[in-house]
Design an enzyme around this catalytic site. Structure first.
Site, PDB file in Angstrom:
ATOM      1  N   SER A  93       0.815  -1.215   0.000  1.00 23.16           N
ATOM      2  CA  SER A  93       0.000   0.000   0.000  1.00 23.16           C
ATOM      3  C   SER A  93       0.845   1.259   0.000  1.00 23.16           C
ATOM      4  O   SER A  93       0.341   2.346  -0.279  1.00 23.16           O
ATOM      5  CB  SER A  93      -0.905   0.019   1.237  1.00 23.16           C
ATOM      6  OG  SER A  93      -0.114   0.015   2.422  1.00 23.16           O
TER       7      SER A  93
ATOM      8  N   HIS B 250      -3.251  -3.996  -5.337  1.00 17.89           N
ATOM      9  CA  HIS B 250      -3.521  -3.474  -3.991  1.00 17.89           C
ATOM     10  C   HIS B 250      -5.007  -3.521  -3.663  1.00 17.89           C
ATOM     11  O   HIS B 250      -5.807  -2.752  -4.204  1.00 17.89           O
ATOM     12  CB  HIS B 250      -3.001  -2.033  -3.871  1.00 17.89           C
ATOM     13  CG  HIS B 250      -3.247  -1.437  -2.535  1.00 17.89           C
ATOM     14  ND1 HIS B 250      -3.602  -0.112  -2.357  1.00 17.89           N
ATOM     15  CD2 HIS B 250      -3.212  -1.983  -1.283  1.00 17.89           C
ATOM     16  CE1 HIS B 250      -3.756   0.124  -1.063  1.00 17.89           C
ATOM     17  NE2 HIS B 250      -3.535  -0.997  -0.404  1.00 17.89           N
TER      18      HIS B 250
ATOM     19  N   GLU C 185      -6.390  -1.643  -6.885  1.00 20.27           N
ATOM     20  CA  GLU C 185      -5.469  -0.855  -7.695  1.00 20.27           C
ATOM     21  C   GLU C 185      -4.468  -1.783  -8.379  1.00 20.27           C
ATOM     22  O   GLU C 185      -3.819  -2.597  -7.714  1.00 20.27           O
ATOM     23  CB  GLU C 185      -4.730   0.154  -6.809  1.00 20.27           C
ATOM     24  CG  GLU C 185      -5.652   1.193  -6.203  1.00 20.27           C
ATOM     25  CD  GLU C 185      -4.964   2.096  -5.197  1.00 20.27           C
ATOM     26  OE1 GLU C 185      -5.283   3.291  -5.157  1.00 20.27           O
ATOM     27  OE2 GLU C 185      -4.097   1.613  -4.438  1.00 20.27           O
TER      28      GLU C 185
ATOM     29  N   ASN D   3      -4.919   6.144  -1.478  1.00 19.94           N
ATOM     30  CA  ASN D   3      -4.220   6.756  -0.346  1.00 19.94           C
ATOM     31  C   ASN D   3      -3.682   8.141  -0.687  1.00 19.94           C
ATOM     32  O   ASN D   3      -3.517   8.982   0.197  1.00 19.94           O
ATOM     33  CB  ASN D   3      -3.090   5.847   0.133  1.00 19.94           C
ATOM     34  CG  ASN D   3      -3.608   4.710   0.996  1.00 19.94           C
ATOM     35  OD1 ASN D   3      -4.609   4.857   1.690  1.00 19.94           O
ATOM     36  ND2 ASN D   3      -2.938   3.575   0.944  1.00 19.94           N
TER      37      ASN D   3
END
Length: 507
Positions: free
Chosen positions: A121, A142, A154, A192
């Site tokens: 991540s 991810h 992802e 993120n």
């Protein structure tokens, strides 16, 4: 439909590995589950089967499905047991050295056509694959916890990743029932990265003494429609998870001001005040329930002065109509009388600046946030300046609460709460597009599925006006002198010529 990867290896039997193993088996793959801790893989298999049993008990899956999926799950003991895998997904500790060592071992045992994937991540896929003989077969894959419920994944190409690898992983994600989004190998990838504005800007607002945690959470839930406020969310994810991510992305982008972390979360992390899981965070928890302070009562006032509205107020016509609906006495002169409340509605500026520029009596001046149409919100937000009289503040509060809509009164802030948080979110998202980290469409999909925002960040910008968002950012940069608020070229250019942020024609 032919299974993209008939035999899949999962390394790491923690919550993430278990979740990936579950959906891989549900996609029809034979799943070999490996963990270096003795009995961890077998325990994970039991946990997954228990999850299927619960679904079976609720009538959501059949006995045959549960039995068939269970037969596809197989704990294994060594790396060598993964030799037959078509795909191996790593879900171990977030340490570059550990991941590099694991993939070196995997490369030595899997077949020449096997795909390798990391669930990292926060680490660069390129760096993880740098020591491999064939880095072109490694990509990021991810997922988000809990994997069976969070339906986005992802797919990240390192600098040497073969395009066919990402295509295969995207196809497999769809077989798993997930939505793949393509990202470049940059810190935070999409979700993120795009999520940096929500929490960090809320922390800055608290740090300026503008409002407390509960008030900020209420405002962002009721005005924008977020399911959780930023402090509720940080309590849920826990600061031992969220603060290191803030620091990691900030440092990986070489101290980019847009991602600046907060001393507030650093101090709370050091003190073990992590959130719901320890019973204390930004809220105190009793039996898992947040103890939220009550809202301040609406003041009782004998009479409400007349109201004069600034000629520069945002949504001025709508504000006049609102005041009429609330039964206010409205002054329409070129300037307010000595008895009037001076009502301003700036975008990005603080109330102090507006009072000075417009030569209003600060003691009688109060602001209202009108970025979002009042009819579309469940809360009104007023802001005082340091000189606003208590009787003026209370009269404005009572007036705007007349129809029963909730009202929050905050201290002076460039951009109130909603403006500055929304503008920061939109600006960061715009810069993700400017950097070509992903397509606008994938960005919107990733954020709505991965973060649960009521709108994608680019759609937020379109709904409330790119020019308005630009004005908020330019004016906040003036108020605070902080390059954090400099507009992304994507937002500045598209906003200036009236183009949508989210809907982009390819040329």
């Amino acid at each position: 439909m032919k299974n993209q990867f008939p035999i899949v290896g999962i390394v790491g039997a923690g919550a993430m590995g278990r979740g990936i193993a579950q959906i891989a088996a549900q996609a029809g793959s034979r799943v070999l589950l490996l963990d270096m801790q003795p009995d961890a893989a077998a325990s994970a298999r039991g946990s997954i089967q228990a999850q299927w049993q619960r679904l079976q008990d609720k009538g959501r899956i059949s006995d045959e499905q549960a039995q068939g999926w269970g037969n596809l799950l197989e704990p294994v003991a060594t790396i060598a047991d993964l030799a037959s895998c078509d795909l191996v997904i790593e879900a171990i500790v977030e340490r570059l050295d550990a991941k590099q060592a694991l993939f070196a071992q995997l490369e030595a045992v899997v077949g020449p056509h096997a795909v390798l994937a990391t669930n990292t991540s926060s680490l660069a896929v390129t760096a993880i694959g740098a020591t491999l003989r064939r880095p072109e077969r490694l990509a990021g894959f991810h997922f988000f916890n809990p994997v069976p419920l969070m339906k986005v994944v992802e797919v990240i190409a390192g600098l040497k990743t073969a395009p066919t690898v990402c295509e295969s992983l995207s196809h497999y994600a769809r077989q798993m029932g997930h939505t793949p989004v393509q990202a470049q190998d940059t810190p935070g990838f999409i979700v993120n990265h795009a999520g940096r504005g929500f929490g960090t800007e809320a922390l800055r607002i608290v740090g300026e003494g503008v409002a407390d945690f509960a008030t900020i959470d209420r405002i962002l839930r009721d005005q924008v429609g977020f399911k959780l406020g930023p402090f509720e969310l940080m309590d849920l994810t826990a600061l031992d998870v969220s603060h290191p991510v803030m620091e990691s992305i900030y440092h990986q982008y070489y101290e980019e001001p847009r991602f600046r972390p907060s001393v507030i979360t650093a101090q709370r992390l050091a003190g073990g005040i992590l959130g719901k899981k320890v019973g204390e965070g930004f809220y105190r928890y009793e039996n898992g329930v947040a103890q939220v302070p009550a809202e301040p009562a609406v003041p009782e006032v004998a009479s409400i002065p007349p109201v004069w509205v600034s000629t520069r107020a945002a949504r001025r016509a709508e504000l006049y109509q609102l005041l009429k609906d609330l039964g206010a006495t409205i002054e329409t002169g070129a300037s307010p009388s000595q008895t009037a409340i001076s009502l301003v509605a700036p975008l990005g500026f603080d109330i102090t600046t507006v009072a000075v520029v417009e030569r209003l009596d600060p003691a009688r001046t109060i602001g209202i946030d009108m970025l979002i149409d009042d009819a579309a919100t469940r809360r009104r937000v007023l802001a005082t300046n340091p000189a606003t009289r208590v009787d003026i503040r209370d009269a404005a509060h009572a007036l705007f609460a007349r129809d029963g809509k909730a009202v929050s009164v905050i201290r002076d802030s460039g951009g109130f709460v909603t403006q500055r948080v929304v503008a920061t979110i939109v600006n960061i998202a715009s810069d993700i597009c400017q950097q070509q980290i992903c397509s606008p469409r994938d960005l919107e999909t990733a954020v709505t599925l991965g973060l649960g925002y009521p709108l994608g960040p680019l759609a937020m910008g379109d709904r409330w006006g790119p020019t308005n968002i630009l004005e908020v950012l330019f004016n906040m940069q003036t108020v605070y002198g902080d390059t954090r608020y400099r507009p992304s070229p994507w937002l500045r250019r598209r906003g200036a010529i009236g183009l949508s942020l989210a809907h982009v024609e390819e040329h």
